[in-house]
Design a protein around this motif. Structure first.
Motif, PDB file in Angstrom:
ATOM      1  N   GLU A   3      -6.569  -1.588   3.304  1.00 55.63           N
ATOM      2  CA  GLU A   3      -5.410  -0.935   3.465  1.00 55.63           C
ATOM      3  C   GLU A   3      -6.150   0.256   3.499  1.00 55.63           C
ATOM      4  O   GLU A   3      -5.988   1.277   4.084  1.00 55.63           O
ATOM      5  N   LEU A  61       0.640   8.225   3.559  1.00 53.80           N
ATOM      6  CA  LEU A  61       1.851   6.598   3.949  1.00 53.80           C
ATOM      7  C   LEU A  61       3.223   7.528   3.910  1.00 53.80           C
ATOM      8  O   LEU A  61       3.660   6.329   3.966  1.00 53.80           O
ATOM      9  N   GLU A  62       3.328   8.193   3.222  1.00 59.48           N
ATOM     10  CA  GLU A  62       4.602   8.983   3.026  1.00 59.48           C
ATOM     11  C   GLU A  62       5.257   9.500   4.118  1.00 59.48           C
ATOM     12  O   GLU A  62       6.323   9.637   4.458  1.00 59.48           O
ATOM     13  N   MET A  66      -6.645   3.916  -3.999  1.00 63.02           N
ATOM     14  CA  MET A  66      -5.608   3.141  -3.974  1.00 63.02           C
ATOM     15  C   MET A  66      -5.512   2.057  -4.894  1.00 63.02           C
ATOM     16  O   MET A  66      -4.432   1.756  -5.340  1.00 63.02           O
ATOM     17  N   GLY A  79       0.954  -1.535   0.269  1.00 69.31           N
ATOM     18  CA  GLY A  79      -0.435   0.134   0.188  1.00 69.31           C
ATOM     19  C   GLY A  79       1.048   1.169  -0.217  1.00 69.31           C
ATOM     20  O   GLY A  79       0.478   2.547  -1.017  1.00 69.31           O
ATOM     21  N   ASN A  80       1.650   1.298   0.896  1.00 66.84           N
ATOM     22  CA  ASN A  80       3.114   2.238   1.327  1.00 66.84           C
ATOM     23  C   ASN A  80       3.360   2.819  -0.342  1.00 66.84           C
ATOM     24  O   ASN A  80       3.104   3.948  -1.028  1.00 66.84           O
ATOM     25  N   ALA A  94       2.547   1.516  -3.269  1.00 71.15           N
ATOM     26  CA  ALA A  94       1.116   1.886  -4.517  1.00 71.15           C
ATOM     27  C   ALA A  94       1.247   3.229  -4.668  1.00 71.15           C
ATOM     28  O   ALA A  94       0.737   4.154  -5.487  1.00 71.15           O
ATOM     29  N   LEU A  95       0.716   4.440  -3.413  1.00 73.53           N
ATOM     30  CA  LEU A  95       1.138   5.514  -3.400  1.00 73.53           C
ATOM     31  C   LEU A  95       2.415   6.020  -3.703  1.00 73.53           C
ATOM     32  O   LEU A  95       1.315   7.186  -4.382  1.00 73.53           O
ATOM     33  N   ASN A 102      -2.178  10.179  -0.105  1.00 69.49           N
ATOM     34  CA  ASN A 102      -0.397   9.688  -0.132  1.00 69.49           C
ATOM     35  C   ASN A 102      -0.295  10.419   0.463  1.00 69.49           C
ATOM     36  O   ASN A 102       0.749   9.534   1.249  1.00 69.49           O
ATOM     37  N   ARG A 130      -5.874   2.999  -8.471  1.00 76.01           N
ATOM     38  CA  ARG A 130      -4.453   3.714  -9.216  1.00 76.01           C
ATOM     39  C   ARG A 130      -3.829   2.355  -8.917  1.00 76.01           C
ATOM     40  O   ARG A 130      -2.965   2.542 -10.582  1.00 76.01           O
ATOM     41  N   ALA A 131      -3.832   1.782  -9.353  1.00 77.70           N
ATOM     42  CA  ALA A 131      -2.928   0.373  -9.083  1.00 77.70           C
ATOM     43  C   ALA A 131      -3.024  -0.592  -9.974  1.00 77.70           C
ATOM     44  O   ALA A 131      -2.517  -0.751 -11.121  1.00 77.70           O
ATOM     45  N   GLU A 157     -10.432   5.733   0.965  1.00 78.83           N
ATOM     46  CA  GLU A 157      -9.087   5.651   0.737  1.00 78.83           C
ATOM     47  C   GLU A 157      -8.345   4.397   0.326  1.00 78.83           C
ATOM     48  O   GLU A 157      -7.591   4.329  -0.471  1.00 78.83           O
ATOM     49  N   GLY A 158      -9.101   3.589   0.839  1.00 77.63           N
ATOM     50  CA  GLY A 158      -8.319   1.909  -0.179  1.00 77.63           C
ATOM     51  C   GLY A 158      -8.894   1.426  -1.670  1.00 77.63           C
ATOM     52  O   GLY A 158      -8.226   1.372  -2.017  1.00 77.63           O
ATOM     53  N   THR A 172     -12.320   5.040   5.241  1.00 79.98           N
ATOM     54  CA  THR A 172     -11.551   3.616   5.303  1.00 79.98           C
ATOM     55  C   THR A 172     -11.854   3.590   3.670  1.00 79.98           C
ATOM     56  O   THR A 172     -10.577   3.173   2.522  1.00 79.98           O
TER      57      THR A 172
END
Lengths: 215, 215
Positions: free
Chosen positions: A165, B112-113, B169, A108-109, A111-112, B109, B172-173, B165-166, B162
């Motif tokens: 996630e 998680l960063e 994610m 997940g980390n 992925a973004l 984003n 996008r992937a 956001e999930g 939740t």
DNA sequence: CAAGCAGTTGATTGATCATTCAATCATGTC
DNA sequence: GACATGATTGAATGATCAATCAACTGCTTG
């Protein structure tokens, strides 16, 4: 015995995997990987022509690790297929707790963080997600008697991943298990409702499946 | 007229906000921000003593933008409070589609960063999440007649976040709306089940609220 | 007009970034 | 023992990173 002599390549991959998880891809410098893996730059570039290629190697490693490092533990923690879904979620919950909310789901980390200019990495992240959901899907199929025939188990498997996630993300931001547990509790309530609907699906009082958008 | 002379500080903030969203925090260099905002380094450091401080400014900006840039549009798209929840999710869906899956939720984003060594940024990310969920919570409260008294609307609001956001994610992937739409469809089915349970809550056949973990 | 000050300029810093490569070492083959 | 090949060494590259700061501008206030 079980790990008698890790190859240089394996040591690089494992160190990069750990550091990408702890710090993120961009925040991890090659020099840190070299230092912690006790390897010199030439060796790393002998196996991986670039940092992007190293990321690809790490993502391939995660695909290999899914069963032994994640799913096997969930299957060991419960025998009932539905309970395995929640045992799986509980594994991630334990990870949050033990690592003091410092690290979430490594895929997940990434992925973004991984941008669109790394299409191969993006593809492998997607593959990790698909494999994860496919295992959940197989559990749901084992418990097909607890779902009504109209219930889309493929969608539900994707939904479980979504909830995991999203719940991990919120828990990390809040540094609290409250949003995680809230999400899992609601997912459980949904599963209970699905099971209830399956048991009474011959009746007329089933909830309408309205508002399903065209895909 | 409506924006008659953005100050240098505003121009820096808006450019940083956009670039952090497009590329991520670590992947965005100060020099890029300076070039695209048409500002020199001294000016940036006059307002923001460090890149971390700039991130904090961006996160405070997002708190201010939540209502006018997000929630107002959801409220305009639907009048029924429950429909507003799904109109909100549809806003993010449109963003994915419109931007070709290149950018997800900017807060997600960053969540998680941003590492644990930026506690103030983490706190502001959490605040963004809380404010988002609070608006959803207020809509759920407006529709309290469609929930049984036992339904925890605070938990459900966190659950909606939740899922958003999930789902973002995964979409996008996968570079596809399929997992997003699957998640929203399942969330809708859950809402329908909750509404159904509320309408029949006097009966004995309501799904058991078992397995709720102690928090 | 003098003084003060927020705001701006832009060259420059040292650190760190990913990456290169010629030289060296280890190992197996003919 | 000559040779080839894969693996390792480690100094060096240029680019880019976030951040600094002395000089300068323009505006306000007395």
């Amino acid at each position: 015995m079980s790990t008698p002599d890790p190859t240089t390549r394996d040591r690089i991959l494992e160190t990069a995997r750990r550091l990408f998880h702890e710090q993120g891809f961009h925040a991890t410098g090659i020099s840190t990987i070299l230092r912690e893996a006790d390897v010199h730059s030439g060796s790393l570039y002998h196996f991986f022509p670039s940092k992007d290629a190293l990321l690809i190697g790490v993502l391939e490693l995660y695909i290999q690790l899914l069963r032994p490092a994640v799913m096997d533990h969930a299957e060991q923690a419960a025998t009932d297929p539905i309970e395995r879904v929640f045992a799986l979620l509980n594994l991630y919950r334990s990870g949050l707790e033990h690592l003091d909310f410092k690290m979430g789901c490594p895929i997940g980390n990434l992925a973004l963080e991984v941008a669109d200019d790394q299409p191969e990495a993006r593809r492998l992240i997607d593959q990790n997600f698909r494999n994860w959901a496919a295992v959940v899907r197989s559990w749901l199929d084992e418990a097909s008697d607890r779902f009504s025939p109209e219930a889309d188990r493929e969608q539900i498997a994707l939904f479980v991943l979504t909830v995991m996630e999203g719940a991990m993300m919120q828990a990390r931001a809040a540094r609290s298990l409250v949003p995680f547990d809230a999400s899992v509790t609601q997912l459980r309530a949904y599963f209970d409702a699905l099971s209830f609907a399956a048991r009474t699906n011959a009746h007329a009082h089933t909830p309408p499946a309205s508002h399903t958008p065209e895909i």
